[in-house]
Scaffold this active site. Structure first.
Site, PDB file in Angstrom:
ATOM      1  N   GLU A  84       0.840  -1.215   0.000  1.00 31.84           N
ATOM      2  CA  GLU A  84       0.000   0.000   0.000  1.00 31.84           C
ATOM      3  C   GLU A  84       0.865   1.252   0.000  1.00 31.84           C
ATOM      4  O   GLU A  84       0.479   2.277  -0.563  1.00 31.84           O
ATOM      5  CB  GLU A  84      -0.969  -0.045   1.193  1.00 31.84           C
ATOM      6  CG  GLU A  84      -2.092  -1.053   0.931  1.00 31.84           C
ATOM      7  CD  GLU A  84      -2.625  -1.756   2.173  1.00 31.84           C
ATOM      8  OE1 GLU A  84      -2.450  -1.248   3.290  1.00 31.84           O
ATOM      9  OE2 GLU A  84      -3.240  -2.840   2.008  1.00 31.84           O
TER      10      GLU A  84
ATOM     11  N   GLY B 208      -6.604  -8.176   1.286  1.00 30.61           N
ATOM     12  CA  GLY B 208      -7.930  -7.603   1.502  1.00 30.61           C
ATOM     13  C   GLY B 208      -8.978  -8.105   0.518  1.00 30.61           C
ATOM     14  O   GLY B 208     -10.078  -7.555   0.441  1.00 30.61           O
TER      15      GLY B 208
ATOM     16  N   SER C 101      -4.899 -12.051   3.122  1.00 28.47           N
ATOM     17  CA  SER C 101      -6.117 -12.779   3.511  1.00 28.47           C
ATOM     18  C   SER C 101      -5.844 -13.999   4.391  1.00 28.47           C
ATOM     19  O   SER C 101      -6.509 -15.025   4.245  1.00 28.47           O
ATOM     20  CB  SER C 101      -6.938 -13.160   2.264  1.00 28.47           C
ATOM     21  OG  SER C 101      -7.365 -11.993   1.583  1.00 28.47           O
TER      22      SER C 101
HETATM   23  P1  13P Z   1      -5.293  -8.756   4.675  1.00 29.54           P
HETATM   24  O1  13P Z   1      -4.942  -9.789   5.710  1.00 29.54           O
HETATM   25  O2  13P Z   1      -6.434  -7.862   5.098  1.00 29.54           O
HETATM   26  O3  13P Z   1      -5.452  -9.347   3.325  1.00 29.54           O
HETATM   27  O4  13P Z   1      -4.017  -7.750   4.588  1.00 29.54           O
HETATM   28  C1  13P Z   1      -2.766  -8.294   4.385  1.00 29.54           C
HETATM   29  C2  13P Z   1      -1.773  -7.217   4.572  1.00 29.54           C
HETATM   30  O5  13P Z   1      -1.657  -6.304   3.781  1.00 29.54           O
HETATM   31  C3  13P Z   1      -0.904  -7.277   5.765  1.00 29.54           C
HETATM   32  O6  13P Z   1       0.147  -6.368   5.675  1.00 29.54           O
END
Ligand code: 13P
Length: 250
Positions: free
Chosen positions: A98, A174, A214
């Site tokens: 991100e 996510g 996830s």
């Molecule tokens: P999720 O577990 O919500 O997919 O996010 C993973 C993540 O980006 C952890 O840094």
């Protein structure tokens, strides 16, 4: 020596200090005495003092989601390693997808942050991972190798000892779409081979590679049961104490 797993919570931009304190109060008893794995929480900077205070003396380490590489200076909105250490933080994520995607973080910036974290004795968790288009174009290995090589420029085998790597395929973050254990293991092997090429077999054998994307209580065992997978970096499922504790205790 077998690699000790690290199970880490990336809370991203969620929780107020009150909610964070309530999480820690509920979570610590659930993982009290758990020594098989290391546990870490990565809250937003504004939550760090409250979470560190709440977790003091426990088996849960606290880190930042991002740091700046400069010692200090006119960098509005950033957090320095000195500031993180002054409040008692011990770990930091570096190069989360991100940050790469929304904040233009490049491999060069990741490399500068890695050098700075190591200099300060902060445990860096360097995040790498391909986007869906890379995977579909058969470029996963190239992307992972480039990201690892870029992150590790100028890092010696000795300096690299504390480094943790997190493999987070962007298409699995996510989305509820978890990488299969085979996909994750393949990627981890590519990453480990690249570390071996850059820093030697011993460093590669010792470096912990976490899987993220996830991870949930119901898939944690399948993923974390793989020898190649040395822990997890958990987003959504780390926001609730019972769900994150279930992952820790898979
Ligand atoms: P999720 O577990 O919500 O997919 O996010 C993973 C993540 O980006 C952890 O840094």
């Amino acid at each position: 020596m077998p690699r000790k797993a690290l199970i880490a919570a990336n809370w991203k931009m969620f929780k107020t200090p009150a909610e964070a304190k309530a999480f820690v109060a509920a979570f610590l008893p659930l993982v009290a005495g758990h020594t098989r794995d290391e546990i870490a929480l990565f809250p937003s900077p504004v939550l760090l003092p409250a979470v560190i205070e709440a977790a003091k003396g426990s088996n849960v380490a606290i880190g930042a989601q991002n740091i700046h590489f400069a010692e200090e200076g006119a960098f509005t909105g950033e957090t320095s390693l000195n500031q993180l250490q002054a409040v008692g933080g011990t770990h930091t994520l570096i190069g989360h997808s991100e940050r790469r995607q929304y904040f233009a973080e490049t491999d060069e910036i990741v490399n500068k942050k890695l050098h700075a974290a190591l200099k300060h004795g902060i445990v860096p968790v360097v995040c790498v991972g391909e986007v869906l288009a890379d995977r579909e174009a058969g470029k996963t290995a190239d992307v992972l190798k480039t990201q690892i090589a870029g992150a590790f420029v100028g890092i010696t085998a000795e300096a690299a000892k504390p480094i943790v790597i997190a493999y987070e395929p962007v298409w699995a973050i996510g989305t509820g779409k978890t990488a299969t254990p085979e996909i994750a293991v393949d990627a981890h092997k590519i990453i480990r081979a690249e570390v071996a090429k850059l820093l030697g077999a011993e460093t590669a054998a010792n470096v912990r590679i976490l899987y993220g994307g996830s991870v949930k209580p119901d898939n944690a065992k399948t993923l974390l049961g793989q020898e190649e997978i040395d822990g997890a970096l958990v987003g959504g499922a780390s926001l609730k104490p019972d769900s994150f504790a279930a992952i820790v205790k898979y």
